[in-house]
Enzyme design. Structure first.
Site: not given
Ligand code: MRU
Length: 362
Positions: A47-49, A200, A241, A251-252
């Site tokens: 996960r993470g963009a 996370q 994201d 973002n999250k």
């Molecule tokens: O749902 P996730 O864990 O994929 O969400 C991740 C985030 O919200 C991060 O803050 C986002 O991807 C930016 S990170 C590099």
């Protein structure tokens, strides 16, 4: 810490860290088909963009290897792209990586396509890692300036979710300036939002910072506002994201509330992002960014480590449903600045175009 890599001895195999097991177990998982890659993204083994983008690019590579010459190549790959694309809707890195990789694959002669797909995945990973480091270089002066004023006292940084190495290919986005500050010997302390429902922050950001020896404290998501009111947060760094051309950021879930609290308390609120996270085709984040909705059981249940094993337990009464939007949109007006690989800019179309003039439209 590599988050995704091609097996050096076996070109048909891509490895990931199954992030669901962290921080208690470091488990590696093998991907051999594009369906494996799609599953890993959808179920958040990765996960993470930027890492979602990288996994999609490696998924495309695996798909090219799986191709059966009896099929029409273009329509086969379009179907694969549709499957990978549908895994997670909010992070635009996914479409960015798939678009970049597929364009080069379509142009290559049939016999070279596997190699070209491999190079495309490696290029995305290489460029993304370099961009994250550059985000660190451009974000570092923000921490340095606060450190000078605090005369040796640690700079207190608040972050939400995991926008660190585990979300990326290296350094992270929001965490890159923090890693660099630590490397430069600047005393920092990070408030790590636990980031319900999947935690996370508590699981992944805390793990990364602990591994790197960076002082940090895990806090409940609701504490940030109180800490800001009492002068205990010097700056907020988060990832994104998807960022619109006008500087709105998705973002999250919960990021928006931190931005509001930061605004109310005059705490600088910065967003770190590589090019792959900018969606130049949209302007209004609230109306145009698709927000992922996940199963309510991520809210009603929780994972924990007990007696040497992971347990999944219910938190809520059986009759109480959970609602689970994965992201929220922070409007540009609440963002002090965007930290990109090309520098720091105002969260506005003018600010972004100052760094990316090639995206100017008439
Ligand atoms: O749902 P996730 O864990 O994929 O969400 C991740 C985030 O919200 C991060 O803050 C986002 O991807 C930016 S990170 C590099």
């Amino acid at each position: 810490m590599q988050t995704i890599w091609l097996d050096p001895k076996d070109d048909s195999t891509v490895w990931i860290i199954d992030q669901r097991a962290l921080p208690h177990q470091l488990m590696h998982e093998v991907l051999v088909t594009y369906q494996d890659a799609a599953h890993a993204i959808r179920e958040m083994h990765v996960r993470g963009a930027p890492l979602i983008g990288a996994t999609a690019a490696w998924g495309l590579y695996l798909a090219v290897r799986q191709y059966n010459p009896k099929q029409d190549f273009r329509s086969y790959l379009e179907d694969v792209i549709a499957v990978l694309q549908a895994t997670r809707p909010t992070a635009v890195d996914l479409s960015y990586a798939l678009k970049q990789a597929s364009e080069t694959i379509y142009q290559a002669p049939l016999q070279d396509r596997i190699e070209v797909a491999k190079e495309a995945a490696q290029r995305f990973a290489r460029e993304s890692a370099a961009q994250c480091r550059a985000i660190g270089v451009h974000g570092l002066p923000l921490i340095q300036a606060i450190a000078e004023k605090k005369k040796g006292e640690p700079v207190n940084i608040l972050t939400h979710c995991n926008a660190g190495k585990l979300a990326c290919l290296d350094y992270g986005t929001a965490t890159a300036p923090i890693y660099l500050a630590h490397e430069h010997g600047i005393p920092v302390h990070v408030w790590v939002d636990e980031t319900r429902p999947r935690n996370q922050g508590a699981r992944l950001t805390a793990y990364e910072l602990a591994e790197a020896g960076i002082p940090h404290t895990v806090i409940v998501d609701n504490l940030g506002g109180h800490l800001m009111q009492h002068g205990l947060v010097d700056i907020v760094f988060v990832g994104t994201d998807r960022t619109t051309r006008k500087g709105d950021v998705a973002n999250k879930i919960g990021t928006y509330l931190k931005a509001l609290a930061a605004h109310d308390n005059q705490v600088p609120f910065y967003v770190g992002l590589p090019t792959s996270t900018i969606d130049w085709s949209i302007e209004d984040g609230l109306r145009e960014i698709p927000i992922e909705e996940r199963g309510g059981e991520e809210v009603t249940h929780i994972y924990g480590w007990d007696d040497g094993q992971t347990r999944h337990v219910r938190l809520t009464p059986e009759k109480s449903p959970g609602l689970n939007y994965g992201f929220d949109v922070t409007p540009a007006r609440l963002v002090s600045g965007l930290i990109t690989e090309r520098g720091v800019c105002e969260a506005s179309e003018q600010g972004l175009l100052g760094l990316f003039p090639e995206e100017t439209t008439d």
